[in-house]
Design a protein around this motif. Structure first.
Motif, mmCIF file in Angstrom:
data_model
loop_
_atom_site.group_PDB
_atom_site.id
_atom_site.type_symbol
_atom_site.label_atom_id
_atom_site.label_comp_id
_atom_site.label_asym_id
_atom_site.label_seq_id
_atom_site.Cartn_x
_atom_site.Cartn_y
_atom_site.Cartn_z
ATOM 1 N N UNK A 1 5.699 -14.482 0.963
ATOM 2 C CA UNK A 1 5.675 -13.956 2.337
ATOM 3 C C UNK A 1 6.316 -12.579 2.407
ATOM 4 N N UNK A 2 7.468 -12.429 1.774
ATOM 5 C CA UNK A 2 8.162 -11.135 1.790
ATOM 6 C C UNK A 2 7.302 -10.047 1.152
ATOM 7 N N UNK A 3 6.752 -10.361 -0.001
ATOM 8 C CA UNK A 3 5.930 -9.380 -0.712
ATOM 9 C C UNK A 3 4.662 -9.058 0.073
ATOM 10 N N UNK A 4 4.053 -10.091 0.682
ATOM 11 C CA UNK A 4 2.840 -9.882 1.469
ATOM 12 C C UNK A 4 3.117 -8.995 2.678
ATOM 13 N N UNK A 5 4.213 -9.272 3.399
ATOM 14 C CA UNK A 5 4.545 -8.458 4.582
ATOM 15 C C UNK A 5 4.747 -7.003 4.185
ATOM 16 N N UNK A 6 5.500 -6.795 3.116
ATOM 17 C CA UNK A 6 5.781 -5.432 2.661
ATOM 18 C C UNK A 6 4.487 -4.696 2.324
ATOM 19 N N UNK A 7 3.618 -5.325 1.567
ATOM 20 C CA UNK A 7 2.378 -4.671 1.155
ATOM 21 C C UNK A 7 1.386 -4.548 2.311
ATOM 22 N N UNK A 8 1.377 -5.524 3.199
ATOM 23 C CA UNK A 8 0.447 -5.461 4.327
ATOM 24 C C UNK A 8 0.813 -4.319 5.263
ATOM 25 N N UNK A 9 2.102 -4.178 5.566
ATOM 26 C CA UNK A 9 2.542 -3.078 6.434
ATOM 27 C C UNK A 9 2.220 -1.739 5.783
ATOM 28 N N UNK A 10 2.454 -1.645 4.492
ATOM 29 C CA UNK A 10 2.118 -0.429 3.760
ATOM 30 C C UNK A 10 0.616 -0.155 3.847
ATOM 31 N N UNK A 11 -0.190 -1.198 3.690
ATOM 32 C CA UNK A 11 -1.639 -1.050 3.788
ATOM 33 C C UNK A 11 -2.099 -0.648 5.178
ATOM 34 N N UNK A 12 -1.467 -1.209 6.191
ATOM 35 C CA UNK A 12 -1.825 -0.837 7.561
ATOM 36 C C UNK A 12 -1.493 0.627 7.839
ATOM 37 N N UNK A 13 -0.385 1.103 7.319
ATOM 38 C CA UNK A 13 -0.044 2.524 7.474
ATOM 39 C C UNK A 13 -1.081 3.406 6.806
ATOM 40 N N UNK A 14 -1.525 3.020 5.624
ATOM 41 C CA UNK A 14 -2.543 3.801 4.905
ATOM 42 C C UNK A 14 -3.859 3.798 5.689
ATOM 43 N N UNK A 15 -4.244 2.632 6.202
ATOM 44 C CA UNK A 15 -5.504 2.535 6.954
ATOM 45 C C UNK A 15 -5.452 3.333 8.244
ATOM 46 N N UNK B 1 -3.411 -6.939 0.254
ATOM 47 C CA UNK B 1 -1.967 -7.166 0.192
ATOM 48 C C UNK B 1 -1.657 -8.550 -0.372
ATOM 49 N N UNK B 2 -2.414 -9.561 0.062
ATOM 50 C CA UNK B 2 -2.201 -10.913 -0.451
ATOM 51 C C UNK B 2 -2.517 -10.994 -1.939
ATOM 52 N N UNK B 3 -3.620 -10.381 -2.333
ATOM 53 C CA UNK B 3 -4.002 -10.404 -3.747
ATOM 54 C C UNK B 3 -2.999 -9.646 -4.609
ATOM 55 N N UNK B 4 -2.542 -8.511 -4.136
ATOM 56 C CA UNK B 4 -1.581 -7.745 -4.937
ATOM 57 C C UNK B 4 -0.189 -8.353 -4.878
ATOM 58 N N UNK B 5 0.119 -9.121 -3.838
ATOM 59 C CA UNK B 5 1.402 -9.828 -3.787
ATOM 60 C C UNK B 5 1.470 -10.910 -4.860
ATOM 61 N N UNK B 6 0.321 -11.417 -5.270
ATOM 62 C CA UNK B 6 0.261 -12.390 -6.365
ATOM 63 C C UNK B 6 0.332 -11.696 -7.725
ATOM 64 N N UNK B 7 0.432 -10.363 -7.723
ATOM 65 C CA UNK B 7 0.523 -9.556 -8.951
ATOM 66 C C UNK B 7 -0.669 -9.794 -9.878
ATOM 67 N N UNK B 8 -1.799 -10.089 -9.283
ATOM 68 C CA UNK B 8 -3.043 -10.309 -10.034
ATOM 69 C C UNK B 8 -2.868 -11.331 -11.151
ATOM 70 N N UNK B 9 -2.136 -12.383 -10.846
ATOM 71 C CA UNK B 9 -1.934 -13.443 -11.829
ATOM 72 C C UNK B 9 -3.012 -14.508 -11.741
ATOM 73 N N UNK B 10 -3.819 -14.477 -10.688
ATOM 74 C CA UNK B 10 -4.875 -15.468 -10.512
ATOM 75 C C UNK B 10 -6.230 -14.773 -10.507
#
Length: 190
Positions: A13-27, A50-59
């Motif tokens: 959740x923490x990683x997703x929020x961080x990356x999602x907010x960053x992505x929204x700023x970029x968009x 953001x969700x996919x990159x929060x998983x660090x592409x492990x899946x």
């Protein structure tokens, strides 16, 4: 085990929020005037990446989402900023050459009609009972549905699809929880 799942969920959740907010700023900075549909698509795209990159592409499903987003040139800035360097996201299941895949699909389409005719003529193997035959068909149909639902699932075997589907469901639950909390927070503030 329940505690480790909760811990991983909190970290995700923490990683997703961080990356999602960053992505929204970029968009938001990429295009000033967006209509409602464009805004919805950008929010969904940034949430998925953001969700996919929060998983660090492990899946495999996370790699498939990022690979699909990379195909569109407009998404490259978003993908590169959220997931780091791109173009290395392939599962072992996806390393089949494109030519082999197309040829295999043609062969499957041709043989599909033949198999359909054979199924009508011969409903089950002679040695197996009817219940086992029906159960096998149900499992096969449901795994085919899972393969369509899980990103990148069409390239996986049955065991991998089930494993990836479970992980994808848990990750989507995290995404939904974060979005619900965001909506609740904005309604309280307004």
């Amino acid at each position: 085990m329940q505690e480790t799942i909760m811990h991983n969920s909190r970290e995700l959740k923490k990683e997703f929020i961080k990356k999602w907010v960053q992505g929204l700023h970029i968009c938001c900075s990429s295009k000033k005037q967006m209509n409602l549909l464009e805004r919805k698509n950008k929010i969904k795209l940034s949430a998925d990446i953001a969700l996919a990159s929060a998983k660090n592409s492990t899946t495999c499903w996370s790699k498939a989402i990022i690979s699909k987003a990379e195909k569109d040139e407009q998404n490259m800035i978003l993908v590169n900023n959220l997931s780091g360097s791109g173009s290395k996201f392939m599962c072992a299941h996806q390393k089949v050459s494109c030519h082999k895949r197309i040829t295999s699909k043609k062969i499957l389409k041709k043989s599909y009609g033949f198999r359909k005719k054979m199924k009508k003529m011969e409903p089950c193997d002679h040695g197996s009972n009817l219940a086992t035959c029906i159960a096998k068909r149900l499992v096969k149909k449901r795994t085919q549905v899972l393969k369509r639902l899980v990103p990148g699932g069409e390239f996986m075997d049955e065991f991998s699809v089930i494993k990836e589907a479970l992980d994808y469901i848990l990750s989507l639950r995290v995404q939904v929880d974060v979005m619900k909390n965001l909506v609740n927070a904005t309604t309280i503030l307004n």
